[in-house]
Design a protein around this motif. Structure first.
Motif, PDB file in Angstrom:
ATOM      1  N   GLY A  13      24.238  40.474   2.857  1.00 28.93           N
ATOM      2  CA  GLY A  13      23.258  41.553   2.865  1.00 28.93           C
ATOM      3  C   GLY A  13      23.902  42.922   2.757  1.00 28.93           C
ATOM      4  N   LEU A  14      23.067  43.932   2.744  1.00 26.83           N
ATOM      5  CA  LEU A  14      23.506  45.312   2.563  1.00 26.83           C
ATOM      6  C   LEU A  14      24.418  45.769   3.700  1.00 26.83           C
ATOM      7  CD1 LEU A  14      21.104  48.156   1.459  1.00 26.83           C
ATOM      8  CD2 LEU A  14      22.623  48.506   3.399  1.00 26.83           C
ATOM      9  N   ASP A  15      24.013  45.509   4.939  1.00 27.78           N
ATOM     10  CA  ASP A  15      24.761  46.012   6.087  1.00 27.78           C
ATOM     11  C   ASP A  15      26.124  45.346   6.216  1.00 27.78           C
ATOM     12  OD1 ASP A  15      22.625  47.662   6.713  1.00 27.78           O
ATOM     13  OD2 ASP A  15      21.777  46.299   8.192  1.00 27.78           O
ATOM     14  N   GLU A  44      21.365  34.341   0.134  1.00 30.11           N
ATOM     15  CA  GLU A  44      22.306  35.347   0.609  1.00 30.11           C
ATOM     16  C   GLU A  44      23.735  34.804   0.621  1.00 30.11           C
ATOM     17  OE1 GLU A  44      21.265  36.560   4.565  1.00 30.11           O
ATOM     18  OE2 GLU A  44      21.827  34.633   5.475  1.00 30.11           O
ATOM     19  N   LYS A 174      19.598  53.503   7.732  1.00 26.60           N
ATOM     20  CA  LYS A 174      19.842  52.667   6.558  1.00 26.60           C
ATOM     21  C   LYS A 174      20.293  53.528   5.370  1.00 26.60           C
ATOM     22  CE  LYS A 174      18.728  48.774   6.756  1.00 26.60           C
ATOM     23  NZ  LYS A 174      19.458  47.595   7.288  1.00 26.60           N
ATOM     24  N   THR A 191      24.264  42.238  -3.449  1.00 27.28           N
ATOM     25  CA  THR A 191      23.744  41.920  -2.122  1.00 27.28           C
ATOM     26  C   THR A 191      22.304  41.437  -2.178  1.00 27.28           C
ATOM     27  OG1 THR A 191      22.924  44.165  -1.667  1.00 27.28           O
ATOM     28  CG2 THR A 191      25.243  43.715  -1.163  1.00 27.28           C
ATOM     29  N   SER A 193      18.831  41.410   0.550  1.00 23.27           N
ATOM     30  CA  SER A 193      18.254  41.740   1.854  1.00 23.27           C
ATOM     31  C   SER A 193      16.959  40.986   2.120  1.00 23.27           C
ATOM     32  CB  SER A 193      17.972  43.250   1.937  1.00 23.27           C
ATOM     33  OG  SER A 193      19.147  44.005   1.745  1.00 23.27           O
ATOM     34  N   SER A 209      12.342  43.605   5.436  1.00 24.36           N
ATOM     35  CA  SER A 209      13.699  43.943   4.998  1.00 24.36           C
ATOM     36  C   SER A 209      13.692  44.612   3.627  1.00 24.36           C
ATOM     37  CB  SER A 209      14.567  42.688   4.982  1.00 24.36           C
ATOM     38  OG  SER A 209      15.915  43.019   4.752  1.00 24.36           O
ATOM     39  N   ARG A 213      14.829  48.520   2.943  1.00 28.58           N
ATOM     40  CA  ARG A 213      15.842  48.777   1.918  1.00 28.58           C
ATOM     41  C   ARG A 213      15.320  49.761   0.877  1.00 28.58           C
ATOM     42  NH1 ARG A 213      20.151  44.815  -0.778  1.00 28.58           N
ATOM     43  NH2 ARG A 213      20.451  45.841  -2.801  1.00 28.58           N
TER      44      ARG A 213
END
Length: 233
Positions: A13-15, A44, A174, A191, A193, A209, A213
């Motif tokens: 994911g992004l984080d 993912e 974010k 990525t 999310s 999510s 985002r």
């Protein structure tokens, strides 16, 4: 800066991708750890593999276990993923996408691998702002786990390891996370999310999510490269 080794939790994911980039930028040699735990959004993991290859990690391990045996979450059962919720709704209560004790389970695996590797650092991409109310994303949780971790291992008791949990995103919005990642050259098109993606990985665009985002990329003022890739930008 001499390179130290670290275990990085990498969901794809992004984080977590941003946290991995930060670990690299701080001079760490990352060992990436991902999980196939029966999640609805298993796409993912393909993203995690792409990210690990692009960023460059020493090793990438995917651990298999099945939280569908317990259920209790829209991500590990037949409970429907909430869609099209207003942003203010997301700030109240803990949503059904919360997976019971997930970060505690993930960090416990990371702790075990860190002890085997003889490393003292773990990076995790948890975030306490612009998030969906998960209790295991709060600063006090990370602090408590770190304290517990140093009581729980042979290396900790014998004094050969003083474990540090790095949560570099925990106090960032974010949008700030995305800005940091872009500064570090993160390719967010790799990525995912979305809690309920299509078989090809295309995001649904309406789960919590996806909405968080989209809000963040809008605040940064750039198009989400993932949406560009799928022709949705």
């Amino acid at each position: 800066m001499s390179e130290q080794r670290t275990v990085v939790l990498l969901s794809g994911g992004l984080d977590s991708t941003t946290a991995l980039a930060i670990a690299r930028a701080e001079g760490f040699k990352p060992y990436a750890l991902s999980f196939r735990y029966g999640q609805r959004h298993a796409h993912e993991l393909a993203c995690a593999q792409s990210v690990a290859k692009k960023v460059g990690v020493e090793e990438h391990v995917i651990v298999d276990f099945d939280l569908r045996k317990f259920g209790g979450s829209a991500l590990t059962s037949e409970i429907e993923v909430p869609k099209a919720r207003a942003l203010n709704e997301m700030s109240h209560g803990i949503p059904v996408t919360y997976v019971p004790a997930r970060n505690t389970i993930f960090l416990s695996f990371a702790l075990a691998w860190a002890e085997v590797l003889n490393v003292s650092d773990i990076f995790v991409g948890v975030n306490a702002l612009d998030y969906s109310g998960y209790p295991d994303c709060r600063p006090e949780y990370v602090e408590a786990f770190e304290h517990m971790a140093n009581l729980a291992t042979k290396a900790g008791v014998e004094g050969t390891q003083r474990l540090k949990i790095h949560a570099p995103l925990i106090k960032l919005t974010k949008a700030q996370i995305i800005k940091k990642g872009l500064e570090l050259g993160v390719d967010y098109s790799l990525t995912s999310s979305c809690y309920d993606p299509a078989p090809d990985g295309s995001p649904c665009g309406s789960c919590d999510s996806c909405q968080l985002r989209a809000k963040a990329f809008s605040e940064v003022g750039v198009k989400d490269p993932l949406l560009v890739k799928f022709g949705k930008a």
